[in-house]
Design a protein around this motif. Structure first.
Motif, PDB file in Angstrom:
ATOM      1  N   LYS A 119      -5.894  -0.798   2.417  1.00  0.00           N
ATOM      2  CA  LYS A 119      -4.430  -0.830   2.331  1.00  0.00           C
ATOM      3  C   LYS A 119      -3.915   0.345   1.485  1.00  0.00           C
ATOM      4  O   LYS A 119      -2.947   1.011   1.858  1.00  0.00           O
ATOM      5  CB  LYS A 119      -3.948  -2.148   1.722  1.00  0.00           C
ATOM      6  N   GLN A 123      -1.553   3.503   2.537  1.00  0.00           N
ATOM      7  CA  GLN A 123      -0.334   3.848   1.792  1.00  0.00           C
ATOM      8  C   GLN A 123      -0.354   5.335   1.414  1.00  0.00           C
ATOM      9  O   GLN A 123       0.626   6.047   1.609  1.00  0.00           O
ATOM     10  CB  GLN A 123      -0.288   2.984   0.537  1.00  0.00           C
ATOM     11  N   THR A 129       1.264   0.072   8.478  1.00  0.00           N
ATOM     12  CA  THR A 129       0.565  -1.199   8.277  1.00  0.00           C
ATOM     13  C   THR A 129       1.555  -2.172   7.645  1.00  0.00           C
ATOM     14  O   THR A 129       2.652  -1.762   7.243  1.00  0.00           O
ATOM     15  CB  THR A 129      -0.696  -0.996   7.398  1.00  0.00           C
ATOM     16  N   ALA A 130       1.183  -3.442   7.560  1.00  0.00           N
ATOM     17  CA  ALA A 130       2.081  -4.438   6.965  1.00  0.00           C
ATOM     18  C   ALA A 130       2.292  -4.125   5.474  1.00  0.00           C
ATOM     19  O   ALA A 130       1.349  -3.717   4.785  1.00  0.00           O
ATOM     20  CB  ALA A 130       1.458  -5.826   7.113  1.00  0.00           C
ATOM     21  N   GLY A 131       3.526  -4.340   4.994  1.00  0.00           N
ATOM     22  CA  GLY A 131       3.818  -4.187   3.569  1.00  0.00           C
ATOM     23  C   GLY A 131       2.957  -5.156   2.768  1.00  0.00           C
ATOM     24  O   GLY A 131       2.626  -6.241   3.257  1.00  0.00           O
ATOM     25  N   PHE A 132       2.552  -4.782   1.550  1.00  0.00           N
ATOM     26  CA  PHE A 132       1.564  -5.602   0.828  1.00  0.00           C
ATOM     27  C   PHE A 132       1.672  -5.444  -0.686  1.00  0.00           C
ATOM     28  O   PHE A 132       2.285  -4.499  -1.178  1.00  0.00           O
ATOM     29  CB  PHE A 132       0.152  -5.212   1.268  1.00  0.00           C
ATOM     30  N   GLU A 133       1.037  -6.389  -1.370  1.00  0.00           N
ATOM     31  CA  GLU A 133       0.839  -6.323  -2.826  1.00  0.00           C
ATOM     32  C   GLU A 133      -0.615  -6.688  -3.085  1.00  0.00           C
ATOM     33  O   GLU A 133      -1.211  -7.454  -2.321  1.00  0.00           O
ATOM     34  CB  GLU A 133       1.701  -7.364  -3.550  1.00  0.00           C
ATOM     35  N   LEU A 154       3.484 -15.645   5.245  1.00  0.00           N
ATOM     36  CA  LEU A 154       2.832 -14.427   4.769  1.00  0.00           C
ATOM     37  C   LEU A 154       1.324 -14.589   4.859  1.00  0.00           C
ATOM     38  O   LEU A 154       0.823 -15.685   5.119  1.00  0.00           O
ATOM     39  CB  LEU A 154       3.336 -14.009   3.395  1.00  0.00           C
ATOM     40  N   VAL A 197      -5.169  -9.412  -1.231  1.00  0.00           N
ATOM     41  CA  VAL A 197      -4.009  -8.684  -0.710  1.00  0.00           C
ATOM     42  C   VAL A 197      -3.046  -9.750  -0.182  1.00  0.00           C
ATOM     43  O   VAL A 197      -3.475 -10.659   0.534  1.00  0.00           O
ATOM     44  CB  VAL A 197      -4.420  -7.754   0.457  1.00  0.00           C
ATOM     45  N   GLU A 199       0.201  -9.957   2.164  1.00  0.00           N
ATOM     46  CA  GLU A 199       0.956  -9.028   3.006  1.00  0.00           C
ATOM     47  C   GLU A 199       1.907  -9.723   3.958  1.00  0.00           C
ATOM     48  O   GLU A 199       1.792 -10.912   4.248  1.00  0.00           O
ATOM     49  CB  GLU A 199       0.028  -8.048   3.733  1.00  0.00           C
ATOM     50  N   GLU A 200       2.819  -8.933   4.435  1.00  0.00           N
ATOM     51  CA  GLU A 200       3.836  -9.361   5.384  1.00  0.00           C
ATOM     52  C   GLU A 200       3.158  -9.761   6.701  1.00  0.00           C
ATOM     53  O   GLU A 200       2.159  -9.154   7.093  1.00  0.00           O
ATOM     54  CB  GLU A 200       4.773  -8.147   5.540  1.00  0.00           C
TER      55      GLU A 200
END
Ligand code: AMP
Ligand code: GLY
Length: 446
Positions: A119, A123, A129-133, A154, A197, A199-200
């Motif tokens: 991920k 970035q 790719t799907a938004g993530f934290e 999510l 992770v 993610e959206e």
């Protein structure tokens, strides 16, 4: 690291395929058609593979034992099927010992081995790719899923390898919290879930897009679609894959170009720029969203069951492309693909994907294979006195080629109907969604 092995021009090659599933059966089956191959070994292999290759009882992740075997048997090229030996550094260790192995190095296989690496890499290189934290502390992760602005569902993913099971969809904050507790607290995926992770959730059609890469150049394989859920209409829990198909209408030419330009080339160039040149097969799991293709995951190897539908469509000899990847001469290689559609239906044991039955006699495989353009790849069988017995959750991948997808569906299911073992079950809708597509005017051949 520039490696060059002498096998490019030689005949009578000895190959070793590492793994024991349907993907490895398809690899052995395809490589056996090469006029330059003298002998193929497989470690550890399965019942079906043992009928066409010499199986050596070495575990796929026992890197040192595999290297010893390759050295003793004078193997010219080892081809790695599953991810685990790649993330353990099989290819690096073989190189240290002067042995040629097909697949990415340990550093390059991080694209599959760590979802956080993948991920953050995407970035850094602006790959869609799907938004993530990323979280490494449970309390912070729980706070995040309870924030009022978070949209559900999510997706929560364990960072490390979890045999395809480390992904949980959460529809509510409570479900997300449970998933986080199981992964990070109870460690249901072991150390793989130490970091996560979040993610959206993306929506759209999923597609598997694989390419050969020698670190710089890329040769795409035919695209495929796999069916992960156990029941028809994509219901029930995820599995290792219940079937797949591949045809020229899966992706329009414009979408293919977008995937190559926005995802594949930036990935290969980014990995090279970061000092992790990617050599082997790069598998890109994609969601075709309304905002264009986005990466769900990278795998550092061929997909299973995608390989069982992609390799039967490959008209060229597979060996030269594996050599070209290893020797970094992929720019010289062309691949010819059949225009036919290929479809594979997985036959599973009673209980799968939960605890399943074993040792059931399998009948009808010979009859199924009597038809032209039908091949039955074994995923979990053992052979005893020329009879096959079930030995895994997924047992067989019944594959057929047809002039179009409907023909491949009919042919595969006719073959399925000739095969029997107690408790056998399969999906009855493999390829059906494909039939509802609008036919695209362009194809990968023009
Ligand atoms: P992965 O192992 O990351 O491919 O995830 C396994 C499966 O979960 C994928 O094949 C998708 O079906 C699903 N999945 C993973 N990530 C997402 C996402 N961000 N949105 C929707 N589905 C996802
Ligand atoms: N078919 C998905 C995978 O090989 O991971």
């Amino acid at each position: 690291m520039q490696l060059s092995f002498g096998f490019m021009t030689e005949n009578h090659l000895k190959l070793l395929v590492v793994g024991s599933g349907g993907r490895e059966h398809a690899l052995v089956w395809k490589l056996k058609q090469s006029p330059r191959v003298e002998k193929i070994y497989c470690a550890p292999g399965n019942g079906g593979i043992s009928a066409i290759a010499d199986c050596a009882p070495i575990a796929a992740d026992d890197v040192e034992a595999l290297a010893d075997f390759a050295q003793t048997e004078k193997i010219d090229l080892t081809i790695v099927g599953p991810e685990r030996p790649l993330t353990l550094g099989l290819v690096d260790r073989f190189a240290e010992r002067g042995l040629a192995a097909f697949g990415p190095s340990k550093a390059a296989a991080e694209l599959e081995g760590s979802k956080i690496f993948a991920k953050q890499f995407m970035q850094r290189h602006a790959i869609p790719t799907a938004g993530f934290e990323v979280y490494d502390a449970y309390a912070e992760a729980v706070n995040h899923v309870n924030e009022s602005h978070i949209d559900f569902p999510l997706v929560i993913k364990a960072d490390g390898l979890a045999a395809g099971k480390g992904v949980i969809m959460a529809s509510t904050p409570a479900e997300a919290q449970t998933a986080l507790r199981q992964m990070m607290g109870e460690k249901i995926f072991g150390e793989a879930g130490r970091r996560v992770v979040i993610e959206e959730c993306l929506t759209g059609e999923e597609t598997s897009f694989m390419v050969f890469s020698d670190g710089e150049f890329v040769q795409p394989l035919a695209a495929a679609r796999d069916y992960k859920r156990i029941y028809d209409d994509d219901q029930g829990p995820n599995t290792g894959g219940m079937g797949a198909f591949s045809d020229d209408d899966l992706l329009s030419r414009a979408t293919r170009k977008l995937i190559l330009d926005r995802i594949v080339y930036p990935t290969i160039h980014g990995m090279a720029a970061e000092g992790r040149p990617y050599k082997g097969v790069l598998y890109v799991g994609l969601m075709l969203t309304s905002a264009g293709p986005k990466v769900l995951e990278f795998n550092a190897r061929l997909g299973d069951p995608e390989t069982q539908v992609v390799l039967p469509r490959l008209e060229s000899d597979l060996l030269p492309v594996l050599e070209a990847v290893t020797n970094e001469t992929l720019f010289k290689t062309e691949l010819q693909w059949s225009r036919k559609a290929a479809l594979s239906v997985v036959l599973a044991s009673a209980g799968y994907p939960g605890p399943y039955e074993k040792d059931r006699l399998v009948t009808g495989v010979d009859m199924a294979e009597e038809e032209d353009n039908v091949v039955v790849f074994h995923s979990g069988t053992r052979r005893e006195s020329d009879r096959y017995y079930t030995n895994g959750g997924r047992v067989l991948a019944v594959t057929a080629l047809g002039n179009d997808l409907s023909a491949a569906i009919i042919k595969s299911y006719e073959a399925v109907n000739k095969i029997h073992f107690d408790g056998m079950h399969c999906r009855r809708d493999i390829g059906a969604r494909g039939l509802r597509r609008i036919r695209m005017p362009d194809s990968i051949h023009d």
